[in-house]
Design an enzyme around this catalytic site. Structure first.
Site, short mmCIF file in Angstrom:
data_model
loop_
_atom_site.label_atom_id
_atom_site.label_comp_id
_atom_site.label_asym_id
_atom_site.label_seq_id
_atom_site.Cartn_x
_atom_site.Cartn_y
_atom_site.Cartn_z
N LYS A 136 0.83 -1.20 0.00
CA LYS A 136 0.00 0.00 0.00
C LYS A 136 0.86 1.26 0.00
CE LYS A 136 -2.16 3.44 2.28
NZ LYS A 136 -1.57 4.45 3.17
N ASP A 154 -6.22 0.80 0.88
CA ASP A 154 -6.19 0.99 2.33
C ASP A 154 -7.54 0.59 2.90
OD1 ASP A 154 -8.06 3.07 1.96
OD2 ASP A 154 -6.43 4.39 1.42
#
Length: 236
Positions: A136, A154
């Site tokens: 991420k 996320d």
DNA sequence: ATCCCGAGGG
DNA sequence: CCCTCTGGAT
């Protein structure tokens, strides 16, 4: 005989209707959040990388509140590389998870200096290998700093992808793969930011504002969210 | 699967 | 009081 077509190697099945919903989602988000962008404050790739590492399980507001003093004291990788974790901790304490993050940042700065000349590498594998940076974080840094096409998944992006029926996966890496199949590459970065913004403003984790949602007409979770007024709990 | 962890909102 | 926040390492 084998009815189950794809084995472990094949891509996971998308939710029913995902292909027809995706363009509707894209149009709605483009109309509602034309200026969606990264809300972490940074002046260069190093600051973006540090801010993104700090943003794990923390709000961007809390990160932005702490980073000015942090970058005042450690303006680049070289300065931070000579710091101990204990020197960083007091500057990021208010963010939470501060011991692990301070330890990671000290090690991360050293690795930037030792392996990459103190610069943030424009290379996904190299960023993922940095302490405290996962998939991420690497996607956020490379897309915002170097224009790399990516949909960083996320907590917001994952939750909205499931509610909107764009993915049935719980694993963020698989959600990312589903979203990148559903949307054109040139809109990936925008959609990442727009989904986050919509998650913050409307599609809250706990008590989403479905009546005020621009996607209420085609969201498969509409109605489900209104069934549990007491607890406020909403199925993911 | 569990841990890390403070701040803000309901 | 409880839950959540632009996750990652063990």
């Amino acid at each position: 005989m084998k009815l189950k077509a794809a084995g472990k190697a094949g891509a996971a099945r998308l939710p029913v209707g995902a292909r027809t919903r995706a363009p509707l989602v894209q149009a709605a988000l483009t109309g509602a959040y034309p200026d969606a962008r990264c809300e972490l404050e940074f002046r260069d790739p190093f600051e973006l990388l540090v801010a993104t590492v700090l943003s794990a399980q923390a709000t961007d507001v809390s990160v932005n509140k702490a980073t000015p003093a942090l970058f005042g004291r450690f303006p680049d990788a070289h300065a931070m590389s000579v710091a101990e974790a204990e020197d960083i901790e007091p500057l990021i304490r208010s963010i939470g998870l501060y011991r692990a993050k301070a330890r990671n940042l000290a090690a991360l700065a050293r690795q930037l200096v030792e392996r990459h000349g103190g610069e943030v590498p424009n290379d996904f594998a190299a960023v993922v290998a940095l302490p405290g940076a996962g998939r991420k974080t690497a996607n956020v840094v490379l897309s915002n700093a170097y224009g790399y096409p990516a949909i960083a998944v996320d907590t917001h992006v994952g939750r909205l992808a499931r509610r909107l029926g764009l993915s049935a996966q719980s694993n963020p890496d698989k959600v990312e793969a589903d979203l990148e199949r559903l949307f054109p590459r040139e809109r990936w970065v925008f959609l990442h930011h727009a989904l986050i913004l919509h998650g913050r403003r409307v599609c809250f984790a706990r008590r989403p504002n479905c009546p005020g949602c621009v996607m209420r007409d085609f969201c498969p979770k509409i109605g489900v969210t209104e069934m549990q007024p007491e607890t406020g709990q909403v199925p993911a």
